[in-house]
Design an enzyme around this catalytic site. Structure first.
Site, mmCIF file in Angstrom:
data_model
loop_
_atom_site.group_PDB
_atom_site.id
_atom_site.type_symbol
_atom_site.label_atom_id
_atom_site.label_comp_id
_atom_site.label_asym_id
_atom_site.label_seq_id
_atom_site.Cartn_x
_atom_site.Cartn_y
_atom_site.Cartn_z
ATOM 1 N N PHE A 103 0.835 -1.208 0.000
ATOM 2 C CA PHE A 103 0.000 0.000 0.000
ATOM 3 C C PHE A 103 0.867 1.254 0.000
ATOM 4 O O PHE A 103 0.694 2.155 0.823
ATOM 5 C CB PHE A 103 -0.987 0.007 1.197
ATOM 6 C CG PHE A 103 -1.953 -1.135 1.153
ATOM 7 C CD1 PHE A 103 -3.136 -1.021 0.441
ATOM 8 C CD2 PHE A 103 -1.670 -2.345 1.786
ATOM 9 C CE1 PHE A 103 -4.029 -2.081 0.375
ATOM 10 C CE2 PHE A 103 -2.549 -3.410 1.717
ATOM 11 C CZ PHE A 103 -3.723 -3.279 1.013
ATOM 12 N N HIS A 104 1.825 1.272 -0.891
ATOM 13 C CA HIS A 104 2.668 2.453 -1.051
ATOM 14 C C HIS A 104 3.345 2.402 -2.413
ATOM 15 O O HIS A 104 3.323 1.385 -3.108
ATOM 16 C CB HIS A 104 3.721 2.523 0.071
ATOM 17 C CG HIS A 104 4.642 1.356 0.099
ATOM 18 N ND1 HIS A 104 4.544 0.349 1.030
ATOM 19 C CD2 HIS A 104 5.671 1.018 -0.705
ATOM 20 C CE1 HIS A 104 5.473 -0.558 0.794
ATOM 21 N NE2 HIS A 104 6.169 -0.176 -0.248
#
Ligand code: T46
Length: 139
Positions: A49-50
């Site tokens: 999630f980045h």
């Protein structure tokens, strides 16, 4: 997809087992400054999630399997890493999520830079803005 592609590694196979060599600037397109691996991921866990601003990495699931979702603001792809002979190159400005780790999964990562939190974009709205600018300039 831009800044993402699969790499096939070749194994030296013998009756004594298999050996896979990976050479910087040869089998992968950067010099390796850092290696880390992720294992023992509880069932159902999602990681990532980045995006990264500059970092280049190659992900190899040396044991078991894992799914990797990669995204730009205009493209999206899911790749299953399930072989020690398959690598996934992820360049700058790619959002990634890792999920469906098998119980025995060991995800090995070769990275082009030392660890620094300042290279991370962990907010998706911020990523969309920066990635749109990045890919506009790259085209
Ligand atoms: C990526 C995916 C595939 C360190 O201290 N040194 C390191 O080299 C790394 C990678 C992480 N850390 C620390 C930072 C956090 O406190 O380890 C903890 C877990 O890191 P993170 O939540 O970023 O882990 P993932 O699995 O979400 O992401 C990692 C990498 O950070 C990232 O670059 O592309 O694996």
């Amino acid at each position: 997809m831009k800044n993402v592609y699969e790499i096939d590694f070749k194994a030296n196979m013998s009756n004594f087992g298999n050996l896979v060599p990976i050479e910087a600037m040869n089998s992968i397109p950067f010099s390796v400054k850092r290696v880390y691996y992720i294992y023992g991921v509880p069932s159902g866990t999602k990681r990532g999630f980045h995006s990264h601003i500059n970092l280049q990495q190659v992900l190899i699931c040396v044991s078991g399997s894992v799914k990797i979702l990669t995204k730009t603001p205009s493209e999206e792809e899911v790749i299953t890493l399930d072989s020690p002979l398959k690598g996934l190159y992820i360049g700058p400005m790619i959002w990634r999520e890792m999920y469906e780790f098998s119980d025995n999964a060991v995800l090995l990562v070769l990275a082009s830079e030392h660890y620094t939190e300042t290279d991370y974009i962990r907010d998706y709205s911020k990523f969309e803005i920066l990635a749109n600018e990045y890919f506009k300039e790259a085209n």
